[in-house]
Every structure is written in C-alpha cells, then in structure tokens.
Design an enzyme around this catalytic site. Sequence first.
Site: not given
Ligand code: IPD
Length: 277
Positions: A70, A92-93, A95
């Site tokens: 990412e 970090i999913d 964030t």
């Molecule tokens: C996000 C999370 C969130 C989702 C977003 C993602 P990140 O990832 O998974 O639940 O709604 O579409 O982008 O940015 O925290 O890695």
Amino acid sequence: MVDIWQNAMDHAVTIARRAGEVVREALHEDRKVMTKSSSVDLVTQTDQKVEQLIIQSVKEKFPTHRFIGEESVAAGEVCELTDSPTWIIDPIDGTTNFVHTFPFVAVSIGFSVNKQSEFGVVYSCLEDKMFTARRGRGAFCNDQPLSVSDQEDIKQSVIATEFGSSRDPEAVNNIFTSLRNIVSLPIHGVRGAGSAAINLCLVASGCVEAYYEIGIHVWDIAAGSLIVTEAGGILLDVEGGPVDLMSRRILAANNTTIADRLIREIQSFSPPRDDEE
Ligand code: IPD
C-alpha cells in the site's frame, strides 16, 4: 505432497506477528497523521515503517519475489500483478482505527503466483487473532478451523460494509442508496469493523453473512478474500460475475442466495482501477 509455498506462508505468519507488535507499541506513542488521496485517507509513519519491515524481511528470505505494498504504491511504485510470486501487503489495514485507537487493526499479507492466491494471512493485532488460509487447505483463526454462516435468508442476516475514504458526492450518494436498500429489506443489522481485511475474516468466521465495498484496494482484500473462500464462502463483483481484485469492488458472502439478493440492492459504481496508470 510437497507444499512449496508453506515456507513462505510460515514466514508471513512470523513477520505479521512481529509487525503487530510494532503496531501495538505505536499505539502508546504520538501518531503523526498524514493524508493521501483525500483528507480522510490517512497514513502514519507506522504504516510506512511496518511495510518496510515486512518487505525487507521477505527480500532477505525470498530475493526474487515481487511486492505490491500500500505505502510503496502511494510513494509511486506501480501496482502490477504479474505471474511472479508476489506479496500483497497492507501494513495497517484500518489506519483510521489505528489513529483513533478504535480496536480493529490488521496486518494483511496476501501471496499470489500466476495471479492465483496461494495463501493469506490477516493478523488482527489488537485482538491477537491470527487468521490464515492456504489454497485448498482451509481457513483458520488461531489454528481453529473457520466456516461461513449457513444462513440463506437475507432477513435473518447481518451485513458488513464501509463508507470508505472517498467523499466524492456521487460516490457517497451511491453508498447511501445501497445502504438504504439493504437496511430496508429489512436485515438484522449492518456492521463495519473499519478494516476490509477484518470484515472478510468476519464473513469467514460466520459472524456476518456478507461484506461488500466499492473503493477498497487490492492490498485490503488480497489475504482476506482467500480466507473467505477457504472457509466455504464466495467472492463476486458487486454486479455479479467474477471478482477482479484490481477493480476496487468486492462482494464476499456465505452463499449465492445471500450474494444474489445483495447484488439486486447495491448501487454500483466504478472507481479508477488499482492497476490503472
Ligand atoms: C481501508 C480500510 C477501510 C476501508 C477502506 C480501506 P486502510 O484500508 O480497509 O475499512 O473502508 O476502503 O482503504 O487505508 O486502513 O489500509
């Protein structure tokens, strides 16, 4: 039968656990928050540090493997899935959860060869839950086998989704239209953990019947999507048809009855693809 990728999967579990320790420690420190595609698309130095930690450690063990990360993509690297062994990393999913200490934060590591997912590791590091799946060998949480819910009645279901990080008025409109349609069926409830990877693990665990979102990225879903299918669930595009992990749209469900019912209610739209230049 020799499993040539088991070694890589074992390494993914070890490094996800180590990354989780870094995330947990960082929760006690000041978190400098920066933004990416929009003012609500957050990133911290911990996201960047954890991604580097994972990539460095994998490179030492598997020097020929490729990466989609990412934060590397945010820094300008191309997001291209080739036939080569590729690690697909979200350090970090969740964030936003991390920034706000909302307790659902995951390290997500997918691995694919010939564009086929071979294993997925999602470490929900504040819950200390290690979700794993190896293609053809089932899905597990802390070594306990997972299976999706057997519910067929949408009116008895709980559905997970997210608002995502786009505030484009048309996208927001579509998201609310879908939500209104689905809530009005009616269903038992709507949930969202704030992490796509954890939402997928909730489908795999049978806690929710389905999860859908438009606007996620390949690194959010690469690992969790295999965990869903190995737990007996299905993956589709939000309009039906096969899922395309680069399309930024996903519907993961326990079965086709629930999925088909949701597809009729989802107001779909198409954000720019992850692999679009
Ligand atoms: C996000 C999370 C969130 C989702 C977003 C993602 P990140 O990832 O998974 O639940 O709604 O579409 O982008 O940015 O925290 O890695």
